[in-house]
Design an enzyme around this catalytic site. Structure first.
Site, short mmCIF file in Angstrom:
data_model
loop_
_atom_site.label_atom_id
_atom_site.label_comp_id
_atom_site.label_asym_id
_atom_site.label_seq_id
_atom_site.Cartn_x
_atom_site.Cartn_y
_atom_site.Cartn_z
N LYS A 83 -48.55 -65.54 -12.91
CA LYS A 83 -47.75 -66.64 -11.86
C LYS A 83 -46.24 -66.06 -13.20
CE LYS A 83 -48.73 -70.79 -9.31
NZ LYS A 83 -49.60 -72.43 -9.35
O1 G3P Z 1 -49.86 -74.94 -8.06
C1 G3P Z 1 -47.97 -75.20 -7.33
C2 G3P Z 1 -48.04 -76.46 -5.92
O2 G3P Z 1 -49.02 -76.50 -5.45
C3 G3P Z 1 -47.48 -77.88 -7.03
O3 G3P Z 1 -47.94 -79.05 -5.88
O4 G3P Z 1 -48.66 -80.83 -5.55
O5 G3P Z 1 -47.50 -80.44 -7.58
O6 G3P Z 1 -45.80 -80.04 -5.66
P1 G3P Z 1 -47.27 -79.65 -5.96
#
Ligand code: G3P
Length: 218
Positions: A83
Site C-alpha cells: 500500500k
Molecule cells: O484502511 C483505510 C480506511 O479504510 C480508513 O478508514 O475509518 O480510518 O477513515 P477510516
C-alpha cells in the site's frame, strides 16, 4: 464483488474468515499500531489466514524508500499488496513495484483526478476514502461513481476500485450499486450487514410454530 476486511486484529480476521465472506484484508499504520504487535509478524499471520490480497502499507515518504520497503513487504508472502499513498513519490513507487508484478494498493485517494493517476501508474487497487470525504461535507459515494464511470471508458485501466473508509452498511450497498469491485469493511459493519429486525421476528415465529408440531428434523 469482493469483501475485504479493514483491520489488523488477528482474532477478528480469524473469526470473520470462517464466515466465507472475506476475500482479502486491508491494514494501515493506524490499524497496526492499535494491535501493539510487530508489523511483519502481523502481516505474515494475516497472509496465512486469508489467501486473498493483504494490504501492508509503506511508511517511507520518498519513492526509493517506498520501493525498498515495498520489496521487503512483498517478500513476506505472495498475497501481500503493497500500500502506497497517493503522492508523486507514491505513484512512482507504484509503477516500479507493479512492473515487478507486485500488487499495489494506492491509498488516500480523494479525487477522480488522483484515481486516474493511480490507474496510469498500474495500481492493482485504488482506495478512495468515502467516510472521510463524507466527514468534510463532500459526497464520498459521488467520487466512487465518478471513478467507476471514468475507468469504464478505458479498457486498458486494470485498476480495481476498492471502496475504503466505510462507515455504515449503506456505503456497501451503494458501492455494489455502482459496480465497485471491492469494499473494505470494518468488522463491526460486516456484522451489521446481516441484521434485519424482520429476519429475527420471522425466525422467532417459525420456530415457535415448529415447536407446536412436536417434530424434529434429525
Ligand atoms: O484502511 C483505510 C480506511 O479504510 C480508513 O478508514 O475509518 O480510518 O477513515 P477510516
Amino acid at each position: 464483488m469482493k469483501f475485504f476486511i479493514d483491520t489488523a486484529d488477528i482474532d477478528d480476521i480469524r473469526e470473520l474468515a470462517g464466515t466465507g465472506m472475506v476475500d482479502g484484508v486491508t491494514t494501515n499504520p493506524s490499524l497496526v499500531a492499535k494491535t501493539g504487535r510487530p508489523f511483519a509478524d502481523t502481516i505474515a499471520e494475516i497472509c496465512a489466514i486469508v489467501p486473498g490480497p493483504i494490504s501492508a502499507e509503506v511508511t517511507a515518504t520518498d519513492a526509493d524508500g517506498m520501493i525498498a520497503e515495498g520489496r521487503k513487504l512483498a517478500q513476506i508472502a505472495d498475497n501481500v499488496a503493497v500500500k502506497v499513498p497517493l503522492t508523486v513519490d507514491g505513484l512512482r513507487a507504484c509503477k516500479t513495484l507493479s512492473d515487478e508484478s507486485t500488487m499495489v494498493n494506492v491509498t488516500l485517494c480523494f479525487s477522480a483526478a488522483q484515481a486516474i493517476l493511480a490507474a496510469k501508474a498500474g495500481a492493482t487497487f485504488v482506495s478512495p476514502f468515502v467516510g472521510r470525504l463524507d466527514d468534510t461535507g463532500t459526497d464520498g459515494m459521488g467520487l466512487i461513481s465518478d471513478i467507476v464511470e471514468i475507468y469504464a471508458n478505458y479498457p486498458e485501466f486494470k485498476t480495481e476500485v476498492l471502496v475504503a473508509s466505510i462507515r455504515h452498511p449503506m456505503h456497501v450497498v451503494e458501492a455494489a450499486r455502482l459496480g465497485a469491485e471491492v469494499v473494505t469493511i470494518p468488522p463491526k459493519i460486516l456484522g451489521q450487514l446481516y441484521n434485519h429486525p424482520l429476519t429475527d421476528k420471522g425466525l422467532a415465529a417459525f420456530l415457535a410454530d415448529w415447536e407446536k408440531t412436536g417434530q424434529t428434523i434429525l
